[in-house]
Structures are given as structure tokens and as C-alpha cells.
Design a protein around this motif. Structure first.
Motif, PDB file in Angstrom:
ATOM      1  N   THR A  90       0.700  -1.221   0.109  1.00 19.04           N
ATOM      2  CA  THR A  90      -0.071  -0.064  -0.198  1.00 19.04           C
ATOM      3  C   THR A  90       0.839   1.155  -0.101  1.00 19.04           C
ATOM      4  OG1 THR A  90      -0.074   0.268   2.574  1.00 19.04           O
ATOM      5  CG2 THR A  90      -1.672  -1.262   1.273  1.00 19.04           C
ATOM      6  N   LEU A  91       0.335   2.358  -0.374  1.00 21.78           N
ATOM      7  CA  LEU A  91       1.112   3.700  -0.119  1.00 21.78           C
ATOM      8  C   LEU A  91       1.593   3.838   1.123  1.00 21.78           C
ATOM      9  CD1 LEU A  91      -1.105   5.961  -2.497  1.00 21.78           C
ATOM     10  CD2 LEU A  91       1.012   4.958  -3.147  1.00 21.78           C
ATOM     11  N   ARG A  92       0.723   3.309   2.034  1.00 26.20           N
ATOM     12  CA  ARG A  92       1.294   3.594   3.557  1.00 26.20           C
ATOM     13  C   ARG A  92       2.591   2.954   3.659  1.00 26.20           C
ATOM     14  NH1 ARG A  92      -0.814   5.262   8.583  1.00 26.20           N
ATOM     15  NH2 ARG A  92       0.556   3.759  10.335  1.00 26.20           N
ATOM     16  N   ASP A  93       2.648   1.564   3.151  1.00 27.63           N
ATOM     17  CA  ASP A  93       3.848   0.776   3.386  1.00 27.63           C
ATOM     18  C   ASP A  93       5.015   1.542   2.778  1.00 27.63           C
ATOM     19  OD1 ASP A  93       2.829  -1.481   4.978  1.00 27.63           O
ATOM     20  OD2 ASP A  93       1.694  -1.974   3.037  1.00 27.63           O
ATOM     21  N   VAL A  94       4.752   2.191   1.611  1.00 28.16           N
ATOM     22  CA  VAL A  94       5.642   2.863   0.923  1.00 28.16           C
ATOM     23  C   VAL A  94       6.387   3.837   1.905  1.00 28.16           C
ATOM     24  CG1 VAL A  94       6.308   4.592  -0.885  1.00 28.16           C
ATOM     25  CG2 VAL A  94       4.863   2.744  -1.382  1.00 28.16           C
ATOM     26  N   LEU A  95       5.535   4.684   2.620  1.00 24.95           N
ATOM     27  CA  LEU A  95       5.834   5.879   3.383  1.00 24.95           C
ATOM     28  C   LEU A  95       6.426   5.566   4.835  1.00 24.95           C
ATOM     29  CD1 LEU A  95       3.104   8.216   2.443  1.00 24.95           C
ATOM     30  CD2 LEU A  95       5.595   8.419   1.552  1.00 24.95           C
ATOM     31  N   VAL A  96       5.854   4.385   5.311  1.00 23.22           N
ATOM     32  CA  VAL A  96       6.487   3.951   6.736  1.00 23.22           C
ATOM     33  C   VAL A  96       7.084   2.476   6.582  1.00 23.22           C
ATOM     34  CG1 VAL A  96       5.342   3.116   8.798  1.00 23.22           C
ATOM     35  CG2 VAL A  96       4.190   4.922   7.595  1.00 23.22           C
ATOM     36  N   THR A  97       6.726   1.348   6.457  1.00 23.80           N
ATOM     37  CA  THR A  97       7.193   0.341   6.541  1.00 23.80           C
ATOM     38  C   THR A  97       8.433  -0.115   5.467  1.00 23.80           C
ATOM     39  OG1 THR A  97       5.861  -0.854   5.314  1.00 23.80           O
ATOM     40  CG2 THR A  97       5.273  -0.899   7.524  1.00 23.80           C
ATOM     41  N   ALA A  98       8.412   0.558   4.499  1.00 19.17           N
ATOM     42  CA  ALA A  98       9.560   0.351   3.318  1.00 19.17           C
ATOM     43  C   ALA A  98      10.361   1.692   3.102  1.00 19.17           C
ATOM     44  CB  ALA A  98       8.913   0.168   2.020  1.00 19.17           C
ATOM     45  N   ASN A  99      10.280   2.436   4.205  1.00 27.18           N
ATOM     46  CA  ASN A  99      10.978   3.483   4.317  1.00 27.18           C
ATOM     47  C   ASN A  99      12.021   3.718   5.540  1.00 27.18           C
ATOM     48  OD1 ASN A  99      11.712   6.629   3.908  1.00 27.18           O
ATOM     49  ND2 ASN A  99       9.904   7.282   4.907  1.00 27.18           N
ATOM     50  N   PRO A 100      13.173   3.109   5.250  1.00 22.25           N
ATOM     51  CA  PRO A 100      14.294   2.702   6.260  1.00 22.25           C
ATOM     52  C   PRO A 100      14.853   4.303   6.578  1.00 22.25           C
ATOM     53  CG  PRO A 100      15.102   1.931   4.209  1.00 22.25           C
ATOM     54  CD  PRO A 100      13.565   2.135   4.023  1.00 22.25           C
ATOM     55  N   GLU A 101      15.008   4.555   7.737  1.00 21.17           N
ATOM     56  CA  GLU A 101      15.684   5.915   8.390  1.00 21.17           C
ATOM     57  C   GLU A 101      15.136   6.866   7.532  1.00 21.17           C
ATOM     58  OE1 GLU A 101      19.631   4.930   7.653  1.00 21.17           O
ATOM     59  OE2 GLU A 101      19.988   3.339   9.349  1.00 21.17           O
ATOM     60  N   ASP A 102      13.969   7.056   7.162  1.00 22.96           N
ATOM     61  CA  ASP A 102      13.068   8.244   6.626  1.00 22.96           C
ATOM     62  C   ASP A 102      13.860   8.563   5.353  1.00 22.96           C
ATOM     63  OD1 ASP A 102      11.083   8.367   8.095  1.00 22.96           O
ATOM     64  OD2 ASP A 102      12.047   9.767   9.601  1.00 22.96           O
ATOM     65  N   ARG A 103      14.596   7.593   4.674  1.00 24.66           N
ATOM     66  CA  ARG A 103      15.375   7.798   3.352  1.00 24.66           C
ATOM     67  C   ARG A 103      14.692   8.457   2.289  1.00 24.66           C
ATOM     68  NH1 ARG A 103      19.861   3.328   2.746  1.00 24.66           N
ATOM     69  NH2 ARG A 103      20.380   4.558   0.923  1.00 24.66           N
ATOM     70  N   HIS A 104      13.118   7.921   2.109  1.00 23.21           N
ATOM     71  CA  HIS A 104      12.369   7.891   0.991  1.00 23.21           C
ATOM     72  C   HIS A 104      11.851   9.402   1.535  1.00 23.21           C
ATOM     73  CE1 HIS A 104       9.835   5.996  -2.002  1.00 23.21           C
ATOM     74  NE2 HIS A 104      10.165   7.344  -2.403  1.00 23.21           N
ATOM     75  N   ALA A 105      11.290   9.631   2.503  1.00 21.12           N
ATOM     76  CA  ALA A 105      10.904  10.899   2.971  1.00 21.12           C
ATOM     77  C   ALA A 105      10.703  10.966   4.482  1.00 21.12           C
ATOM     78  CB  ALA A 105       9.637  11.309   2.351  1.00 21.12           C
ATOM     79  N   PHE A 106      10.825  12.273   4.972  1.00 24.31           N
ATOM     80  CA  PHE A 106      10.871  12.214   6.343  1.00 24.31           C
ATOM     81  C   PHE A 106       9.579  12.164   7.174  1.00 24.31           C
ATOM     82  CE2 PHE A 106      12.071  15.158  10.107  1.00 24.31           C
ATOM     83  CZ  PHE A 106      12.494  14.145  11.061  1.00 24.31           C
TER      84      PHE A 106
END
Length: 782
Positions: free
Chosen positions: A688-704
Motif C-alpha cells: 500500500t501507499l502507507r507501506d511505501v511511506l512507513v514500513t518500506a522507508n528505512p531511516e526516513d530515506r524516502h521521505a521524512f
């Protein structure tokens, strides 16, 4: 039980052989043609003998392992067949001089229900008026064909994107419009559009069926996961049912009591067909089409997950539902089972058979259509003993014995992308060759009566007077669909449409490790304008659409559209090498077709007037505040044109390489249209889009995003879900989005220490199942 091909081969072979001694003796034998009989009921066969010399002896073979010995004057048999089928009856007669034989096929069928089922289609037969109507999707028209004279009577302009047609008992023609999200009602006498019914904004209505009971009509809304119930007279919406997923094909049983709806894109575990009780308008059964993980992968069979479930064909005996689609072999690949994908075992066509009484798929009877691509509609003979299956990617219609599932014959030369089918009471089969702009007509009387396998094509009837697509674009789209061309696919299994039938994604993640890539998620091709965003493929490995010739040869098993001599010049054979453009008219046509795809499907997450919702507006501000527009910039929402690749912490061992070279990052995809392209990221690891932003976003590297509240996170997701190409993602001056980030700045990631550009795409982009960017038509699906 033997297939009709074997049966007729036996029967006619015997008759031909028996003819040799005819000149040496005078005995003759014949049996009057018998009407088909019901399983379990006795049928009488009477033998007439003439010109015999001396005593006559007769031996009967009833075709079901019931045989007699030679007996004197045994001229009648009364026999009951236990099961339905096509039985080769052989009678041998001998006298004092010689012998002769009589061979024929006797059809035994199940009891039939009263009335006919209805199903969604782009071609419908008007029996009282001897007409056929076709929905001409790209040309925004409906054509009217005379089924007796085999000529086009008229072409009626209608609203944008007609995808389905149906007839009411009152003689009204209903036309469903995907692009205009509307329903038109046409008077079949005057051919005037009487009224138009607006359907929910951006809902993508795809399937239309009017109940044989005449009390209701049903429409599937693929973009919003719903089915509508409509008043059969006015078209007014009476009720709606949320199914989830991507409902597409809809059929209604002969009595109007049951509605069947396909989920076009399957989940990761199984395909699905929902059965809805018409009285309560609630789901009564969900048929699960299981993933096949155990069948051995060979050149004639293979594993796979059922997907692209186009439609439901309900058999005349009321016992089975046939569901055409494909099987995606997502269990194969170097990163999965160490086996390279092959042209035989990437995608395979299937027809699933649902046992409607038991509410389950009859898995043992699942049909694999060998060397075919994209079956999509089924119609049955009146007795239900044969099924005609249109195979869009193979430019033909297969005929199957419904009792055995075995191949009988094929009606070839239908034209490109055959879809809708209609069988008339005169035994003529009408086939809508949607990309040839014709209706092909076949005489199938001998097939239906089990007399012969010879296909007799009667006509190709043009449907469109003034083509709206540019000639090169149309040619490119025809190539895009066609797996019968050995340059595209030697075995006939794969074309570009195999993974992008509607120009969108197939929801699958493919293992392309064998061609120097890795796990690659398929996403929509709409709005890309070919290379309008820059390089294509997740890794940006192709800099022109013509580079797809590499994967056509490597993965599709095709011979390719470039000669060995052309590939030997300079670095033509290398992706991103010397240009392939201009070397092949076919590749250039494909590029022209893809270049015409300049719009996305509108987002149904917006307000009914197409504007951003309140949460969407708030989410846009958050999007800018986080600096997402640094990479997802401009109207296209990407910096891909600059050739940049980014790693936001999602590149891993299974990501593989970049056409055999090290993979340093992922190409920035557009965010436009991502509302309909789950799962996300290059390897599909974010459901899901939430997974993109949260679970698949290690150390906020994708977005803070770790600093966002739940409400803010929801608003950001709402904004992204509403992106469809009508909002410019370019960061506004003074809002901070375009400022150079600090070491722990807007993106929550470091750009120091030689790590390169790590703030990258929020989502990702794929092509032809990760192979190429071949998609649908200009702003519309295929």
C-alpha cells in the motif's frame, strides 16, 4: 473421452477406407441421422441394408466401449449413454462378397435450462431484427451489422470510450462508456441516443449485463471496486454493492437469480469470481481460483497464478461457468527457484471452470490453451457441447469440447484482438476483431453438428468509416497485442499486451534475473508518452522504446524485429547504444503507439467534480513541505529525463542489476495514476501507499515521514491517491521545497559522505511486466 478432432478423424477415416471395396461388392448400409439425445435416456439407431449377397452380419461399436459381435440381421440398437459427450458410432456390415461401414458422431448432452444467460460483451446479437451491434472503443461509435446480408448498416456516434453493449427486452440498446463514465440508451429503430445516465466520476465502468428476467441491469465499476444495480427501463441506479478489487466481467444466470463478477486483477494468493444473489444484492459465494504451484513447467503446461479474469460464460445446462484469463508464473526465476523465465513458462492462457452448484472451481478441469495468448470471452452452442473462446492475443477463436475440455479446432484469421462473440440460430459465429475494425463471420454449422472440422469464413465486415487513430499508432497497437507474429513470440504465448492489456499493470512482480535485472513490479504505462519521461525500465536501462527488441528476443521467445545484420552494426545490439529508431517499421510503430499515450486514468479519489478533496489539498502542502517535489517534479512528477537513479533504501540483492551492469539506483517514476497500481516500489515490496511511506522507508530515506501525525500521513496519502496528471508537482518558489536540503534536512536523509543522491521516487515505474513500456492507446486503455 475422445475429442471431436479424434472422433471425426476416426469416423471419416473409416468411411474413406470402407469406400475402397465398394466397387467389388454391392452391399450398402445407412443410418438416418439421429437428433442429439440426453444422457441416461435410450436412443434408437436403425440400420438400412441394401443389395446384399447372401446372409448379412452386423457389428456395432457404440463409441462408449459398448460393442457387439457380428450377428445376422442385427439392424437395430437401442442404447443409453451414461454421460454427455460426442460418441463415434461405427457399424460394420458384411455379406458373402465383402463389407461396408457406417461411421458418424452422436451427441449426448445434459438437460438444458430454460432461457439464455447474459454477459458483458462489446458485441451483441439482436435476434428479432437480425442485427449485430459493436462498441468501437477508440472511435467512440457503435456499428450496426445486418446478420443476413453481412453488411454494415450504420455507425452511430456515441460518448467517449464505449466498452460494452446490451439489449433490453423492449429493444433498446444500452452502451457503456468507460472514459465518459456514463451509460447511453439508443433506440434500435431510429438509432438515436434517447438518454444518457451519468455514473460515478472516474469509476471506470467496464462490464454491463441486463438480466434475462428483464427486471434489472448490472454494471461493474473497476476503479472503485463496486457493482451497480440499475433499473432496466430508465437506467437509474437502484443499488450499489462494494466488492473490492477490480470488478470487470459481469454475467447473469438464465433466470436472473444469480450475478457473476470477475476480479480482473488477482491478489497474491488466488483469482476470484464473486457470485451475487440478485434478490438480496449481496455476495453469496466467492469462488477462489487457486494458484498452481505444483504443475511441472514444460512446453505444454506450467505453474501460475490466475489473473486477468475477463468474463464469465454460463453454460446452457446451468452447471458450469467458464472464466477465461491467464496464468502468471510468479514462482519462477533466478531469485525464486533458480530457473530462468522462458517463453513457455512466463504467462500461459487458461480457462477456469466453476462448479456453480458446489460453489468452487473444478481445478481438475482447468484448461491450458497451448501456444495461445489472452483468451477473453466464451459462448456456447445451444446444447452446451462446444465452447467458442475468443483469444485476443492470438487472432483466433478456439473451439473446445465442453465435456472433455479438449481442443477441437480453431477459427483463424479473425483479425487483430478478437473479443466479443455471438452465435446465431443460423449457426453463424460473429467475431468482433476490435483492432482490425471488422466483424469476422464464420459458418460453424458443421462443427456444431459434429460433421466436420473445416472452418468456413464468410465475411470481414468493416465497422469504422473514419479511423481516429493515426495509421502508425494503430499499427503499433496491433503489433502490441499480436503474439501470432513469430517476431514477437515464436510459441505464441507473449505479446506486450500480456502484461498491459488495458495499458495498466497486471499487479505482478516478475523475476527478470535471467536478463540482467531483478524483481520487477509491473505498473501502468498510461501517460508515459513512450520515452516522454526519460529512460524506461525500473533501472532506466532503455533510452528508446525500440530497445524492447532485446527483451522480445530474450524473454518473449520472438525472433525480433531487427535482423542479425542490423544488430551487428556498431552498438545497435546494446541497450542505450547506437539508435535502433528508423531500423524497423514495426518497432517504430510500437514507439509511435506508446508515444501517443499521454494521459492517465482520472482518480476516483477526487471530488465528484474532479477537484482535490480537502484532505488532498492538505496533503499537497505536506508533499511540498517534505520536499517530495525535489525528485517528483514538474507536470510529469519525475526527474527521469535527467537520467538520475536513486536509492532510498529499497535496493537489495533481489533488485539484481541494470541490464547486466551494477544497479546504483532506481529511476524516478511519475506519481500520476499510482492510485490504481498497487503493489508499489520496484520489487512490489510495499502493498500500500502507507507501506511505501512507513514500513518500506528505512531511516526516513524516502521521505521524512516519521515526524508526521497519523492525520498528516493520511492527508499525504490522500494527495498521492488523487494525482492523475492534472496537478503540477513542481515545487513552488518560496515554499522551501526547492531548497537544497541540509545533511538532515527536508528528506530526512544524508546527501553527504559520497553516498550520492538518496532521496528518490516515492513510488516506482515498470514496463511490459518490467520488460518494456508498451501500453494502451492515446489516453485510453487497450
Amino acid at each position: 473421452m475422445r475429442s471431436l478432432r479424434r472422433v471425426l478423424g476416426l469416423a471419416f477415416g473409416i468411411c474413406w477406407a470402407a469406400a475402397w471395396p465398394a466397387e467389388a461388392h454391392a452391399v450398402t448400409a445407412s443410418i438416418p441421422e439421429r437428433a442429439p439425445s440426453l444422457a441416461g435416456e435410450p436412443v434408437t439407431f436403425d440400420l438400412t441394408i441394401g443389395d446384399a449377397v447372401g446372409p448379412v452380419q452386423v457389428r456395432w461399436d457404440m463409441g462408449d466401449e459398448t460393442r457387439t459381435e457380428f450377428m445376422v440381421d442385427d439392424v437395430q440398437q437401442v442404447h443409453s449413454y451414461a454421460a454427455p459427450g460426442h460418441y463415434p458410432v461405427l457399424v460394420t456390415v458384411k455379406d458373402d462378397v465383402g463389407f461396408t461401414s457406417v461411421a458418424f458422431v452422436h451427441t449426448v448432452h445434459r438437460p438444458l435450462v430454460t432461457g439464455d444467460a447474459a454477459g458483458s460483451t462489446d458485441l451483441v446479437y439482436d435476434r428479432p431484427n437480425a442485427k449485430v451491434y459493436t462498441a468501437n472503443y477508440e472511435n467512440d461509435s457503435v456499428s450496426v451489422v445486418d446478420t443476413n446480408a453481412l453488411t454494415k448498416l450504420a455507425e452511430v456516434p456515441v460518448a467517449r470510450g464505449p466498452v460494452g453493449v446490451a439489449l433490453t427486452a423492449q429493444g433498446k440498446l444500452w452502451v457503456l462508456h468507460r472514459d465518459a463514465h456514463a451509460l447511453s440508451i439508443i433506440d434500435t429503430t431510429s438509432l438515436a441516443v434517447e438518454s444518457e445516465v451519468r455514473l460515478p466520476y472516474a469509476s471506470q465502468p467496464m462490464g454491463l449485463a441486463i438480466s434475462p428476467a428483464g427486471d434489472a441491469a448490472y454494471v461493474t465499476l473497476m476503479a472503485v471496486g463496486k457493482v451497480l444495480k440499475l433499473d432496466a427501463a430508465s437506467g437509474a441506479v437502484v443499488a450499489e454493492l462494494s466488492l473490492g478489487g477490480t470488478p470487470r466481467g459481469v454475467s447473469v444466470s438464465h433466470d436472473g437469480a444469480q450475478i457473476y463478477v470477475t476480479r480482473f486483477l488477482s491478489g497474491d494468493s488466488h483469482g476470484e469470481v464473486a457470485r451475487i444473489d440478485a434478490a438480496t444484492f449481496q455476495v453469496s459465494t466467492r469462488f477462489e481460483l487457486a494458484a498452481d504451484t505444483t504443475t511441472e513447467d514444460t512446453d505444454q503446461q506450467g505453474r501460475g497464478l490466475p489473473n486477468y479474469l475477463f468474463s464469465v460464460g454460463l453454460s446452457p445446462d446451468g452447471l458450469f461457468a467458464w472464466v477465461p484469463g491467464k496464468k502468471d508464473n510468479i514462482f519462477r526465476g533466478p531469485f525464486r527457484d533458480q530457473l530462468a523465465l522462458s517463453d513457455d513458462n512466463t504467462v500461459r492462457p487458461l480457462v477456469a471452470l466453476l462448479n456453480v452448484a458446489e460453489g468452487v472451481e473444478d481445478v481438475a478441469r482447468r484448461i491450458d490453451l497451448d501456444d495461445r495468448n489472452l483468451p477473453n470471452q466464451v459462448v456456447f452452442t445451444p446444447l452446451g457441447d462446444y465452447a467458442f473462446v475468443s483469444v485476443a492475443g492470438s487472432a483466433l477463436v478456439e473451439v473446445r469440447d465442453t465435456y472433455t475440455g479438449e481442443f477441437v479446432t480453431a477459427l483463424k484469421e479473425t483479425g487483430f484482438a478478437p473479443r466479443g462473440l455471438a452465435l446465431t440460430e443460423t449457426d453463424r459465429l460473429f467475431v468482433h476483431a476490435s483492432l482490425s475494425r471488422t466483424v469476422a463471420v464464420y459458418d460453424v454449422a458443421d462443427i456444431i453438428s459434429s460433421h466436420d472440422l473445416i472452418t468456413k469464413k464468410l465475411a470481414d465486415i468493416p465497422t469504422v468509416a473514419a479511423e481516429k487513430l493515426d495509421a502508425q499508432v494503430l499499427r503499433g497497437k496491433q503489433l502490441f497485442f499480436n503474439s501470432e507474429d513469430v517476431r514477437m513470440s515464436d510459441q505464441g504465448y507473449i505479446s506486450c499486451a500480456s502484461c498491459h492489456f488495458d495499458g495498466a499493470d497486471d499487479g505482478r512482480v516478475w523475476d527478470f534475473g535471467s536478463v540482467g535485472e531483478g524483481l520487477r513490479n509491473t505498473v501502468s504505462l498510461l501517460g508515459r508518452r513512450g520515452t516522454g519521461h526519460g529512460n524506461v525500465n525500473w533501472s532506466g536501462s532503455f533510452d528508446e522504446i525500440q530497445d524492447a527488441d532485446d527483451n522480445i528476443r530474450d524473454l518473449f521467445g520472438g525472433k525480433g524485429f531487427l535482423s542479425a545484420e542490423q544488430l551487428a552494426v556498431g552498438t545497435v545490439a546494446t541497450p542505450r547504444g547506437d539508435k535502433k529508431a528508423g531500423l524497423s517499421p514495426e518497432l517504430d510503430a510500437l514507439a509511435a503507439f506508446l508515444g501517443s499515450l499521454d494521459t492517465h486514468h482520472p482518480s476516483p479519489f477526487r471530488n465528484p467534480d474532479g477537484s482535490l478533496t480537502q484532505d488532498g489539498v492538505a496533503g499537497r502542502a505536506i508533499f511540498k513541505r517534505l520536499g517530495c517535489g525535489f525528485c517528483h517534479t514538474g507536470a510529469d512528477g519525475t526527474d527521469s529525463a535527467g537520467g538520475k537513479l536513486h536509492d532510498v533504501g529499497t535496493v537489495k540483492a533481489s533488485s539484481g542489476m541494470r541490464a547486466g551492469e551494477p544497479l546504483l539506483g532506481i529511476d524516478t517514476p511519475t506519481l500520476n495514476g499510482v492510485w490504481e497500481t498497487a503493489p508499489y516500489l520496484h520489487d512490489g515490496s510495499a502493498p500500500t501507499l502507507r507501506d511505501v511511506l512507513v514500513t518500506a522507508n528505512p531511516e526516513d530515506r524516502h521521505a521524512f515521514t516519521s515526524a508526521l501525525s497519523e492525520a498528516e500521513l493520511g492527508q499525504l496519502i490522500a494527495y498521492v491517491q488523487q494525482l492523475d496528471g492534472t496537478v503540477d508537482l513542481e515545487p513552488s518558489e518560496g515554499d522551501g521545497a526547492g531548497e537544497e536540503p541540509s545533511e538532515e534536512g527536508l528528506f530526512g536523509c544524508s546527501v553527504a559522505g559520497g553516498r550520492g543522491d538518496r532521496h528518490a521516487p516515492l513510488l516506482s515505474f515498470a514496463l511490459v511486466a518490467g520488460l518494456m513500456t508498451f501500453g494502451a492507446r492515446r489516453g485510453r486503455p487497450a
